[in-house]
Design a protein around this motif. Structure first.
Motif, mmCIF file in Angstrom:
data_model
loop_
_atom_site.group_PDB
_atom_site.id
_atom_site.type_symbol
_atom_site.label_atom_id
_atom_site.label_comp_id
_atom_site.label_asym_id
_atom_site.label_seq_id
_atom_site.Cartn_x
_atom_site.Cartn_y
_atom_site.Cartn_z
ATOM 1 N N ILE A 148 -10.372 -3.327 -2.647
ATOM 2 C CA ILE A 148 -10.368 -4.037 -1.440
ATOM 3 C C ILE A 148 -10.813 -3.864 0.029
ATOM 4 N N ASN A 149 -11.533 -3.983 0.606
ATOM 5 C CA ASN A 149 -11.692 -3.788 1.689
ATOM 6 C C ASN A 149 -10.247 -3.807 2.454
ATOM 7 N N PRO A 150 -9.375 -2.941 2.964
ATOM 8 C CA PRO A 150 -7.776 -3.484 3.568
ATOM 9 C C PRO A 150 -7.830 -3.456 5.539
ATOM 10 N N TYR A 151 -8.976 -4.160 5.190
ATOM 11 C CA TYR A 151 -9.503 -4.188 6.856
ATOM 12 C C TYR A 151 -9.590 -5.980 6.973
ATOM 13 N N THR A 152 -10.363 -6.117 6.115
ATOM 14 C CA THR A 152 -11.455 -7.093 5.892
ATOM 15 C C THR A 152 -11.105 -8.005 4.665
ATOM 16 N N HIS A 153 -10.092 -7.473 3.896
ATOM 17 C CA HIS A 153 -9.461 -7.741 2.405
ATOM 18 C C HIS A 153 -10.318 -8.726 1.684
ATOM 19 N N ALA A 154 -11.729 -7.677 2.529
ATOM 20 C CA ALA A 154 -12.557 -8.678 1.452
ATOM 21 C C ALA A 154 -12.560 -7.970 -0.264
ATOM 22 N N ARG A 155 -12.986 -8.677 -0.759
ATOM 23 C CA ARG A 155 -12.808 -7.877 -2.542
ATOM 24 C C ARG A 155 -14.285 -7.384 -2.523
ATOM 25 N N LEU A 156 -13.850 -6.127 -2.712
ATOM 26 C CA LEU A 156 -15.868 -4.911 -2.652
ATOM 27 C C LEU A 156 -16.167 -4.900 -4.307
ATOM 28 N N ALA A 157 -15.037 -5.134 -5.545
ATOM 29 C CA ALA A 157 -16.310 -4.737 -6.557
ATOM 30 C C ALA A 157 -14.753 -4.863 -7.202
ATOM 31 N N ALA A 158 -14.871 -5.585 -8.682
ATOM 32 C CA ALA A 158 -13.766 -4.946 -9.626
ATOM 33 C C ALA A 158 -14.727 -4.964 -11.198
ATOM 34 N N LEU A 159 -13.429 -3.590 -11.038
ATOM 35 C CA LEU A 159 -13.936 -2.770 -12.399
ATOM 36 C C LEU A 159 -13.278 -2.276 -13.890
ATOM 37 N N PRO A 160 -13.023 -2.699 -14.954
ATOM 38 C CA PRO A 160 -13.348 -2.922 -15.627
ATOM 39 C C PRO A 160 -12.198 -1.633 -16.038
ATOM 40 N N GLY A 161 -11.441 -1.714 -16.223
ATOM 41 C CA GLY A 161 -9.954 -0.006 -16.762
ATOM 42 C C GLY A 161 -10.688 0.505 -18.273
ATOM 43 N N HIS A 162 -10.356 1.682 -18.730
ATOM 44 C CA HIS A 162 -10.888 2.775 -19.857
ATOM 45 C C HIS A 162 -9.826 1.949 -20.538
ATOM 46 N N LEU B 188 12.967 1.914 20.380
ATOM 47 C CA LEU B 188 11.679 1.512 19.992
ATOM 48 C C LEU B 188 10.623 1.046 21.511
ATOM 49 N N ARG B 189 9.897 2.356 21.919
ATOM 50 C CA ARG B 189 9.108 3.056 22.853
ATOM 51 C C ARG B 189 7.660 1.909 22.776
ATOM 52 N N MET B 190 6.971 1.610 21.668
ATOM 53 C CA MET B 190 6.032 1.011 21.498
ATOM 54 C C MET B 190 5.581 0.725 20.380
ATOM 55 N N GLY B 191 4.849 -0.395 19.947
ATOM 56 C CA GLY B 191 4.719 -0.383 18.599
ATOM 57 C C GLY B 191 5.665 -1.642 17.812
ATOM 58 N N GLY B 192 5.211 -0.941 16.550
ATOM 59 C CA GLY B 192 6.352 -1.469 15.602
ATOM 60 C C GLY B 192 6.096 -2.823 14.762
ATOM 61 N N VAL B 193 4.966 -3.288 15.221
ATOM 62 C CA VAL B 193 4.672 -4.696 15.213
ATOM 63 C C VAL B 193 3.255 -4.816 14.362
ATOM 64 N N ALA B 194 3.108 -5.290 13.025
ATOM 65 C CA ALA B 194 1.438 -5.456 13.015
ATOM 66 C C ALA B 194 0.818 -6.267 13.960
ATOM 67 N N ILE B 195 -0.787 -5.820 13.461
ATOM 68 C CA ILE B 195 -2.162 -6.557 14.487
ATOM 69 C C ILE B 195 -1.925 -8.140 14.247
ATOM 70 N N PRO B 196 -1.856 -9.375 14.988
ATOM 71 C CA PRO B 196 -2.024 -10.339 14.609
ATOM 72 C C PRO B 196 -3.599 -10.406 14.123
ATOM 73 N N GLY B 197 -4.290 -11.597 12.804
ATOM 74 C CA GLY B 197 -5.173 -11.526 12.368
ATOM 75 C C GLY B 197 -6.086 -10.582 11.500
ATOM 76 N N THR B 198 -5.047 -9.699 10.834
ATOM 77 C CA THR B 198 -6.036 -8.101 10.687
ATOM 78 C C THR B 198 -4.764 -8.136 9.116
ATOM 79 N N HIS B 199 -5.297 -7.655 8.024
ATOM 80 C CA HIS B 199 -4.203 -7.484 6.470
ATOM 81 C C HIS B 199 -3.524 -6.306 6.508
ATOM 82 N N ALA B 200 -4.008 -5.641 6.936
ATOM 83 C CA ALA B 200 -3.044 -3.994 6.995
ATOM 84 C C ALA B 200 -3.072 -3.100 7.894
ATOM 85 N N SER B 201 -3.385 -4.079 9.315
ATOM 86 C CA SER B 201 -3.025 -2.987 10.268
ATOM 87 C C SER B 201 -1.452 -3.173 10.999
#
Length: 454
Positions: free
Chosen positions: A6-20, A327-340
């Protein structure tokens, strides 16, 4: 069960690979057994030749491999290219120096000839993390293979494409079948692999909890292990430090790979006379970090590798604030992103707070004020972890004295903690045991045999 990429920026599914399945795992173990004697008895020359070719292919395919890392786990493309080159370097280092490091060591005794031999152990299982999906594997595999062992890779479940590409890399480089193999298996299959008589040692880079579980199984089977686990490295800034230089290195050490590094600077321990200026300077530099798509050349910081990992970091920040940190700065998720999430700065951090006591595996800088050198050292060592640490000062002798007193496996003066093929790497306390890299890492999975001739 499939392994999803899974692309953590776009949340697009890149591949599904069978386990062994069990049958495929069994075939892999049998291949390792069949090739082990040939690989062992062939000597160091073909092992070195393989590593040279692996390094050549890494350099040739740098762009493709870097793009795969950026897409599969979110590493900024510039950092990903650097990782590929560092992976080539470790292969070349052991190709160039491994034979001499493995040569018999003659020792004077009452024998007519006595010496120490470094013989291969057999097959080593490598359990590797997602944060440096090429470097972590190759820094383990290169010395293990050079020592004459074979290597089984169990990679992190969120980087299955990197795992399979690494296997194809060795195959394309001419590795005999069974010398380097990837197993797509879940964590619940690891214990059986560790216990299998065809596996002779285990190297793991990962969390403390994973290391403890695997070490317990390996200990029960009387198998050697190397464990590189968590870290909460102290970054001690003395009052005479070169502030601009130190701040530049502080930002690089904490925020590369979105802070997802065991040896990232996590606890900034700053002399009280410099604390305000350091916090202001750090905030200013953090504000200039360009966050966004890891495939873009101008991106300084991409997403975290998974959304759940980001959420865990944000909860650690909130807990620290509840406990009294500012908390001096940050501490929140970036809106509109999957894992940022935004680069985050906490000040007024003290022992007993989450940001001080726990490892925060993400883009969070925590600042603690020290009254003097001994207080700074006390704070640095007041951690259950002991992977690395650094001292920043214009007085090198003073810095070295403090560095020697740090309870860690790698102490740096006026330099950010980093791994280097030429030097041993590992930690103490809850950061693990054993060493990778250097001559010590090469010999970690050898039978150190005494030969005595009367």
């Amino acid at each position: 069960m499939d392994f999803l990429s899974i692309n953590p920026y776009t949340h697009a599914r890149l591949a599904a690979l069978p386990g062994h399945d069990d049958a495929r795992i069994e075939r892999a173990l049998e291949r390792a057994v069949r090739i082990a004697r040939i690989w062992r008895e062939g000597g160091t020359a073909p092992r070195a030749a393989l590593l040279v070719e692996v390094a050549r292919l890494l350099r040739e395919r740098q762009g493709a491999y870097a793009a795969l890392m950026a897409q599969e786990m979110g590493k900024p493309i510039r950092e990903a290219r650097a990782e590929v080159l560092k992976s080539a370097w470790v292969c070349e280092f052991y190709a160039d120096h491994g034979a001499a490091m493995l040569a018999d060591a003659v020792v004077a005794s009452d024998a007519t000839d006595s010496r120490v031999l470094y013989e291969p152990m057999g097959t080593v299982l490598g359990i590797m993390p997602w944060n440096f999906p090429f470097w972590q594997v190759l820094r383990a595999a290169a010395p293990i293979l050079m020592a004459g062992n074979t290597f089984l890779l169990k990679h992190a479940s969120n980087v299955p494409q990197c795992a399979l590409v690494l296997e194809s890399l060795f195959r394309d480089a001419g590795a005999p079948e069974g010398v380097f193999q990837t197993l797509l298996v879940r964590a619940d299959r690891v214990a059986a692999l560790v216990e299998d008589a065809r596996v002779h040692g285990v190297t793991l880079t990962g969390s403390e909890s994973a290391g403890r579980r695997v070490a317990a199984v390996a200990g029960g089977a009387l198998k050697p292990v190397v464990m590189e686990l968590g870290g909460s490295d102290a970054f001690i800034v003395l009052e005479d430090a070169d502030l601009d230089f130190t701040l530049d290195q502080a930002v690089r050490s904490r925020f590369q790979n979105a802070g997802q590094s065991c040896i990232a600077a996590k606890r900034f321990i700053v002399h009280q006379t410099l604390a305000d200026a350091f916090a202001e300077g750090l905030a200013g530099r953090m504000a200039t970090l360009r966050q966004g798509d890891p495939m873009h050349e101008d991106t300084d910081m991409g997403p975290l590798a998974r959304a759940d990992l980001r959420d865990e970091v944000l909860e650690q920040v909130r807990a620290s604030v509840r406990e009294g940190a500012t908390l001096r700065m940050g501490g929140v998720a970036i809106p509109g992103t999957h894992a940022s999430m935004q680069a985050t700065l906490l000040t007024d951090v003290e022992p007993g707070m989450t940001a001080f006591d726990q490892e925060i595996f993400g883009p969070v800088a925590s600042v603690t004020v020290a009254s003097d050198d001994m207080h700074a050292l006390q704070l640095a060592n007041a951690s259950r972890y002991g992977l690395g640490g650094s001292i920043w000062t214009r007085d090198v002798a003073r810095g070295e004295a403090l560095a020697r007193a740090l309870e860690c496996g790698a102490a740096f003066v006026n330099g950010m903690v980093r791994s280097d093929p030429r030097l041993p790497f590992g930690g103490v306390k809850a950061s693990g045991l054993g060493r990778e890299l250097g001559v010590q890492g090469l010999r970690a999975f050898t039978n150190i045999k005494t030969l005595w001739v009367g």
